[in-house]
Design an enzyme around this catalytic site. Structure first.
Site, PDB file in Angstrom:
ATOM      1  N   CYS A   1       4.669 -14.913 -89.956  1.00 32.82           N
ATOM      2  CA  CYS A   1       4.224 -16.017 -89.102  1.00 32.82           C
ATOM      3  C   CYS A   1       3.162 -16.900 -89.761  1.00 32.82           C
ATOM      4  CB  CYS A   1       3.717 -15.496 -87.762  1.00 32.82           C
ATOM      5  SG  CYS A   1       2.376 -14.305 -87.907  1.00 32.82           S
TER       6      CYS A   1
ATOM      7  N   HIS B   1      -9.914 -25.581 -86.273  1.00 31.66           N
ATOM      8  CA  HIS B   1      -9.183 -25.592 -85.005  1.00 31.66           C
ATOM      9  C   HIS B   1      -8.745 -26.957 -84.573  1.00 31.66           C
ATOM     10  CE1 HIS B   1     -10.917 -21.732 -85.403  1.00 31.66           C
ATOM     11  NE2 HIS B   1      -9.715 -21.411 -84.993  1.00 31.66           N
TER      12      HIS B   1
HETATM   13  C1  PEP Z   1      -2.022 -15.586 -90.983  1.00 29.68           C
HETATM   14  O1  PEP Z   1      -3.097 -15.118 -91.373  1.00 29.68           O
HETATM   15  O2  PEP Z   1      -1.067 -15.825 -91.740  1.00 29.68           O
HETATM   16  C2  PEP Z   1      -1.812 -15.887 -89.564  1.00 29.68           C
HETATM   17  C3  PEP Z   1      -0.631 -16.224 -89.107  1.00 29.68           C
HETATM   18  O3  PEP Z   1      -2.891 -15.828 -88.738  1.00 29.68           O
HETATM   19  P1  PEP Z   1      -4.041 -16.942 -88.673  1.00 29.68           P
HETATM   20  O4  PEP Z   1      -3.543 -18.140 -89.441  1.00 29.68           O
HETATM   21  O5  PEP Z   1      -4.246 -17.223 -87.231  1.00 29.68           O
HETATM   22  O6  PEP Z   1      -5.188 -16.258 -89.320  1.00 29.68           O
END
Ligand code: PEP
Ligand code: MG
Length: 755
Positions: A680, A367
């Protein structure tokens, strides 16, 4: 056997006098080895200094051939001296020549000496050299002699670190301490920063190493220890989270160590050799740190970290220094170095002065890295012994584009990086010029670029990147940066702020993705063998619906009178989506009954990041309003590589047939079902990833704000049809190599696309 000339305290006093004399560096060293030899009734005393080429050079000796000084050079793993250096532990032998590591150097004349006692010269966990005494007779050096030699090595460490010995070195072969060096770690946040070192946990500056009055030092140590124990008791009694934000368990561990007789005994022993109380703590710390660097057992490392933290507390107690550098003390262009750091601690630094971060721990998905990226602060992690590699104020460069750091860089390196910073700034200005240009490919295909966000500090990026909205709002970040669980009213306030900042642009809120590796500091951690596959995200949300319902209610209220998009993380089967959606319906009914203004429109969708969903797309797509591919997790699960484990996370290529085929299937199915589709994960943040995605039919991507400019520049120059025609056959054809990065790169070069 006792020392002949009055023991270690007398030796330390004489050393102090020698350190203060106005003599040349070589003379000082020569005097020191004579003093040590005499005091320890040793026939030989030698000092080896670690050089920047990682070899050990004999810098001074009493007893061995003088001609060998500055001529005998050992590799860092050669012989007994190399063993002491590489292991960073003492070696005490009554018959050195029978040791398997013994290596004979005829020029030194050491063959007649049988017993050997060598100790590393340590400073902040770094080995700066080796100090050795030898005797002809086969004798075993007693514990007090070892102690005395280690104490003396501390004084030598200060001498080497002062830089005084550089005058004695051949150019290019100077002592490693305080010389320029490059260290390679892992990229946590892109960008380049030049600045000066600030230690997140400042090393305490010790002015007096040598005790004037021994009983007084023992008393100081005892008083400080008693105060430390009392403070810990008080903090534990007072409640869950203490002043420094430490977790209760950590405090419990501290208390255990603080009452440990072994630790206390070691500290007292070190004072008994003639050190001041604070120097004694540093002596013991140095051993702890060296042990920690050698240890590969994560549990033991954690415990040693705890012990080290405790040592720092004790030292601060003794010299009365504050915990962290205050905002006022922060220099301009501060590069903060820490062993580990939480996101909240990072946010505490003055953004205007903080330029870069270097961590010993932490991966790109931790984080603190996410927050560093949100703030646009270059960061490099996984740098071994990071807090020990530089002193406060030292010049340093963080290269977050390659994952390197340069400590005390040469003028040439500094000039080269300053030029790169200027170049990047010019490029940034070019991206800014693209801000208001429509994001359309050369052949007229509209591509929607959104940003990923999670904190209020991200919101200005909606405007300054010219993004189409927020494609992924990671709501868990608010939960992770705080000291306690955010109240529903705090959540509501943040979501309102986000929607206000976005105006008419859409925002996709993802419900809490916590649990597993995304632990909340204030909640009891559930120990799981495979946290990424564990009780996390929607699983936790459905099993403990109180938290999720509260969040959904806050989202629905924030979205009152406007459009709202809610997305669930880690959905593995359609039934989970149904259950999560039912919670939204239930909260809607509640709010309706209580007269709240409801959103004008609600779109409910899911992340596609668990491979099992790939085989339920037909059913899923009937039920959702939209899907967004989480390529980070999907990649981790498809290739079975832990995204947080640097040893394997780069092992396979995201630009490879198995991943791209899966992504293409998702695109085809969602188009057929006429459901909106986005991606994303980090893949969208790389121009090459975006190129492949557009070639497979993706027309909406959500990326990190800093990546929007480079990706948009690529999109504007891209012929999407041509890209599709290039990639399609590659994915259809069976091929020996799974990676298609090379082919994509060649295409980009031929098309003049900047990747
Ligand atoms: C992913 O897993 O690609 C995602 C966008 O979520 P996070 O990175 O928050 O797990
Ligand atoms: Mg994910």
């Amino acid at each position: 056997m006792r020392s002949a000339s009055g023991g270690p305290r007398v030796l330390l006093r004489r050393l102090r006098e020698t350190m203060a004399e106005q003599v040349s560096a070589q003379e000082r060293l020569d005097k020191i080895v004579v003093l040590i030899a005499a005091n320890m009734v040793a026939e030989v005393c030698s000092v080896y200094v670690l050089r920047i080429d990682n070899t050990l050079e004999l810098y001074a000796t009493e007893g061995l051939n003088r001609e060998a000084v500055h001529h005998t050079v050992l590799s860092a793993h050669e012989g007994l001296v190399g063993l002491v250096a590489s292991e960073a532990t003492p070696l005490n032998l009554n018959d050195a020549q029978s040791h398997p590591a013994f290596s004979f150097r005829p020029e030194t004349g050491e063959e007649i000496y049988h017993s050997f006692l060598g100790v590393p010269i340590l400073r902040a966990g770094n080995t700066l050299g080796v100090l050795v005494v030898q005797n002809r007779a086969k004798r075993t050096y007693v514990e007090e002699e070892l102690e005395a030699l280690q104490t003396t090595a501390m004084v030598l460490a200060e001498l080497i670190a002062s830089g005084e010995l550089s005058a004695l070195a051949q150019p290019g072969l100077e002592p490693a301490a305080r010389h320029s060096m490059q260290k390679v770690g892992a990229i946590l946040s892109e960008g380049i920063a030049l600045g000066h070192v600030v230690l997140h946990e400042p090393r305490v500056v010790i002015k007096d190493y040598i005790a004037e009055d021994l009983p007084k030092e023992i008393k100081r140590l005892d008083t400080a220890l008693a105060k430390l124990r009392a403070d810990l008791d008080r903090m534990l009694e007072r409640g869950d989270v203490a002043e420094g934000g430490e977790h209760r368990e950590v405090l419990e561990a501290y208390r255990m160590f603080a009452n440990d007789q072994g630790w206390s005994h070691k500290l007292h022993e070190a004072v008994a050799t003639g050190l001041t109380a604070e120097a004694a703590v540093e002596r013991v710390q140095s051993d702890t740190r060296a042990r920690m660097l050698r240890s590969t057992d994560p549990y033991l490392r954690d415990r040693l970290h705890d012990l080290e933290d405790l040592g720092y507390r004790l030292m601060r107690q003794l010299v009365g220094q504050d915990h962290a550098p205050s905002r006022e003390q922060l220099p301009d262009n501060a590069i903060v170095i820490a062993r580990a750091m939480g996101p909240a601690a990072l946010l505490d630094y003055d953004r205007k002065r903080l330029r870069g971060i270097v961590l010993e721990e932490g991966t790109a998905n931790s984080h603190v890295s996410i927050v560093a990226r949100a703030l646009g602060i270059p960061a490099v992690g996984e740098v071994p012994n990071a807090p020990g590699i530089a002193d406060p104020g030292d010049a340093i460069i963080v290269d977050g584009t390659s994952g390197s750091i340069y400590v005390r860089p040469s003028q040439e390196i500094e000039a080269a990086f300053a030029e790169r910073v200027r170049f990047r700034a010019r490029r940034q200005a070019q991206y800014l010029a693209l801000r208001d240009r429509p994001c359309v490919t050369k052949d007229g295909q509209k591509v929607e670029l959104m940003i990923n966000a999670g904190l209020a500090i991200d919101l200005p990026h909606i405007e300054d990147t010219g993004s189409a909205g927020i494609g992924l709002f990671r709501t868990e970040l608010q939960f992770m940066v705080g000291q306690s669980l955010p109240r529903t009213s705090d959540q509501l306030a943040l979501y309102r702020t986000v929607l206000d900042a976005a105006g008419t642009k859409p925002v996709t809120f993802r419900t809490l993705d916590i649990g597993g590796d995304k632990a909340l500091p204030y909640m009891e951690a559930v120990i799981e063998e495979n946290p990424a596959l564990g009780w996390r995200a929607i699983r936790l949300g459905l099993d403990r619906p109180g938290l999720l319902r509260g969040q959904i209610r806050a989202l629905l209220r924030a979205g009152g009178g406007r459009a709202l998009r809610i997305m669930f993380p880690m959905i593995s089967e359609v039934a989970e989506f149904d259950a999560a959606k039912a919670l939204v319906e239930r909260e809607l009914t509640y709010l309706r009954q209580h007269g709240h203004t409801l959103p004008e429109r609600i779109d409910i969708g899911t992340m596609v990041e668990v491979p099992a969903l790939l085989y339920q797309l037909d059913e899923l797509l009937k039920k959702v309003d939209f899907i967004s591919v989480g390529s980070n997790d999907l990649f981790q699960f498809l290739f079975a590589v832990d995204r947080g484990n640097a040893k394997v996370s780069e092992r396979f290529d995201t630009m490879s047939a198995p991943i791209l085929r899966a992504l293409r299937d998702i695109a085809r199915k969602s188009h057929a079902a006429q459901k909106s589709l986005s991606l994303c994960g980090e893949m969208a943040s790389k121009p090459i990833g975006a190129l492949a995605l557009i070639a497979m039919g993706y027309r909406s991507l959500s990326l990190s704000a800093t990546a929007l400019g480079p990706v948009k520049a690529m999109v504007i120059d891209l012929d999407a049809k041509k890209a599709e025609a290039m990639l399609g056959p590659l994915l259809d054809a069976p091929s020996g190599s799974v990676s298609i990065r090379q082919k994509l790169t060649e295409f980009a070069e031929a098309e003049g696309l900047a990747l």
